[in-house]
Enzyme design. Structure first.
Site, PDB file in Angstrom:
ATOM      1  N   PHE A 143       0.801  -1.225   0.000  1.00 29.83           N
ATOM      2  CA  PHE A 143       0.000   0.000   0.000  1.00 29.83           C
ATOM      3  C   PHE A 143       0.833   1.273   0.000  1.00 29.83           C
ATOM      4  O   PHE A 143       0.422   2.301   0.560  1.00 29.83           O
ATOM      5  CB  PHE A 143      -0.966  -0.002   1.200  1.00 29.83           C
ATOM      6  CG  PHE A 143      -1.608  -1.334   1.463  1.00 29.83           C
ATOM      7  CD1 PHE A 143      -2.163  -2.062   0.429  1.00 29.83           C
ATOM      8  CD2 PHE A 143      -1.624  -1.879   2.734  1.00 29.83           C
ATOM      9  CE1 PHE A 143      -2.742  -3.316   0.659  1.00 29.83           C
ATOM     10  CE2 PHE A 143      -2.194  -3.118   2.985  1.00 29.83           C
ATOM     11  CZ  PHE A 143      -2.756  -3.840   1.940  1.00 29.83           C
ATOM     12  N   CYS A 144       2.012   1.232  -0.626  1.00 31.25           N
ATOM     13  CA  CYS A 144       2.908   2.395  -0.664  1.00 31.25           C
ATOM     14  C   CYS A 144       3.142   2.960   0.737  1.00 31.25           C
ATOM     15  O   CYS A 144       3.175   4.179   0.950  1.00 31.25           O
ATOM     16  CB  CYS A 144       2.367   3.473  -1.592  1.00 31.25           C
ATOM     17  SG  CYS A 144       2.420   3.016  -3.337  1.00 31.25           S
TER      18      CYS A 144
END
Length: 453
Positions: free
Chosen positions: A375-376
């Site tokens: 999710f970055c």
């Protein structure tokens, strides 16, 4: 954990109409099903209201600023009124500027370019990469993940007090985590920053679509958010807040629109006088449809009423968390604990499952769209998973071998447009997958997990 008392409250509002709510998708097991979009944290579907407003304006599309024609004048008014609408939505101060950008990432990179000399930046490792990485040209202090909101404030206070030299400083903090959905103590962090002579920028990408954001009440210096998470189409964002650092900085992009006067010097060079307004950092032809769509979304959410929207979302959060709690193999990820207030973003892992395979099965076999990966927010996931994922690709992670600890997670996220049925289908699908296993085999292809057909 018990289900929210709102579960039996028939006054909970209906979901807001969004694009794609009737789209059907094929199942690998045969047939089709209405798609359940449960990846709002990445990109929320556009509100039907926003799309209708943009469609009504489209025939009148014209250049913004400096055009003498009727359509240009109309578009200019619409663009500048959108700026006022966003300022009202954020409850900005009288002299704050609203700059239209491409996204939260773009907004925070713009602010990073506007930092005064010798400015120190303080950021928790828990941030999304959009707010973790733009500061690398400054002197950055990365703070360890706190385990309570109070610990977050205390950690920041110590770091700010110990800074050397005691010069200009900026704190960057998220309003709601894109991994756990947990709300951060923004007001308290802002007070700590200001008590130590620092400023603070709020990454509201995950907060603004779910809760009201008041610049005045939170006492933050800047707010950044993205249109595509606020039920508007892709490609637009906002940086709003204090004007002095933005006015003092060289334009983020150089070009037409940012310049007030350009002249040749006798030595053959060029002198430029830049605007002091928001236009200073909006060089080039502005994205008028993007600005208008954000303004439309702001109006739609305001008119729907955040009290009503928050109540409905808490109802959905209760349903999801209660359903996941009934599956012993599921571990929900959290920094602050089960009782922490949160928005509709929940990440989890399933014992014995590779998270990418689980997410792929939800899509291929049940028509449910969730997100898997890191999710970055790689440092945060490293803390939550207790692993050291070596990532591949933009935001992904390597696959775990059968029986090994998963190196990534699954994220379900929802909001104002999510029907009850989509949440119910997700909970039922998780139970069935864990109980019976996937109906299909899955493999990795070009960095994506897909049915092995």
């Amino acid at each position: 954990m018990s289900v929210s008392t709102l579960a039996s409250d028939q006054s909970v509002c209906a979901p807001l109409p969004v694009l794609g709510r009737d789209v059907t998708v094929p199942l690998v097991t045969g047939g089709e099903v209405t798609y359940a979009a449960l990846d709002y944290a990445a990109s929320a579907p556009a509100l039907q209201r926003v799309w209708d407003d943009v469609a009504a304006y489209a025939p009148y599309y014209g250049s913004v600023h400096r055009g003498a024609g009727y359509l240009s004048q109309l578009s200019t008014d619409l663009f500048e009124n959108a700026r006022k609408t966003v300022a009202e939505f954020l409850d900005c101060r009288e002299n704050d500027q609203v700059v239209f950008t491409r996204s939260t990432t773009d907004s925070l990179n713009l602010l990073a370019r506007a930092l005064p000399a010798d400015c120190q930046v303080f950021v928790f490792e828990t941030e999304h990469h959009a707010s973790l990485l733009p500061w690398q040209d400054a002197r950055v202090t990365y703070l360890n993940a706190p385990r309570t909101p109070r610990q977050a404030v205390e950690t920041l206070e110590r770091a700010l007090a110990d800074r050397d030299p005691y010069g200009p400083a900026l704190v960057c903090v998220t309003g709601a985590s894109n991994v756990t959905g947990e709300l951060w103590p923004v007001r308290e962090l802002a007070a700590a920053a200001h008590a130590h002579g620092a400023r603070i920028v709020l990454d509201a990408a995950q907060l603004a679509p779910h809760h009201p954001v008041s610049v005045r009440d939170l006492d933050v210096d800047w707010v950044a958010f993205s249109g595509h998470k606020l039920y508007a189409p892709f490609g637009s964002g906002v940086l709003a807040g204090r004007a002095d650092w933005l006015r003092a900085a060289e334009p983020y992009l150089a070009g037409g629109g940012a310049s007030r006067k350009v002249s040749r010097r006798t030595d053959g060079g060029v002198d430029v006088e830049w605007h002091d307004s928001a236009a200073r950092h909006e060089a080039g032809s502005p994205n008028v449809i993007g600005a208008y769509s954000i303004a439309s979304a702001c109006k739609a959410l305001t008119e729907a009423g955040f009290d009503t929207l928050v109540a409905r979302e808490e109802y959905l959060i209760g349903k999801v968390r209660a359903g996941l709690a009934e599956v012993p193999e599921v571990r929900v990820l959290s920094l602050f604990g089960d009782d922490a207030p949160r928005v509709g973003v929940i990440s989890f892992v399933v014992e014995g499952w590779n998270s990418s395979h689980f997410a792929a099965a939800l899509s291929a076999e049940y028509g449910i769209g969730v997100r898997d990966g890191l999710f970055c927010a790689h440092p945060l996931l490293r803390t939550l998973l207790g692993s050291d994922p070596q990532t591949q690709g933009e935001c992904g992670a390597p696959e775990a071998a059968p029986g090994e600890k998963s190196l990534n997670a699954i994220r379900v996220s929802f909001g104002a447009g999510t029907p009850d049925e989509h949440v119910d289908r997700f909970v039922d699908a998780v139970r069935e997958l864990v109980r019976t296993g996937a109906k299909w085999n899955y493999r990795t292809e070009n960095g994506r997990c897909v049915p092995a057909v």
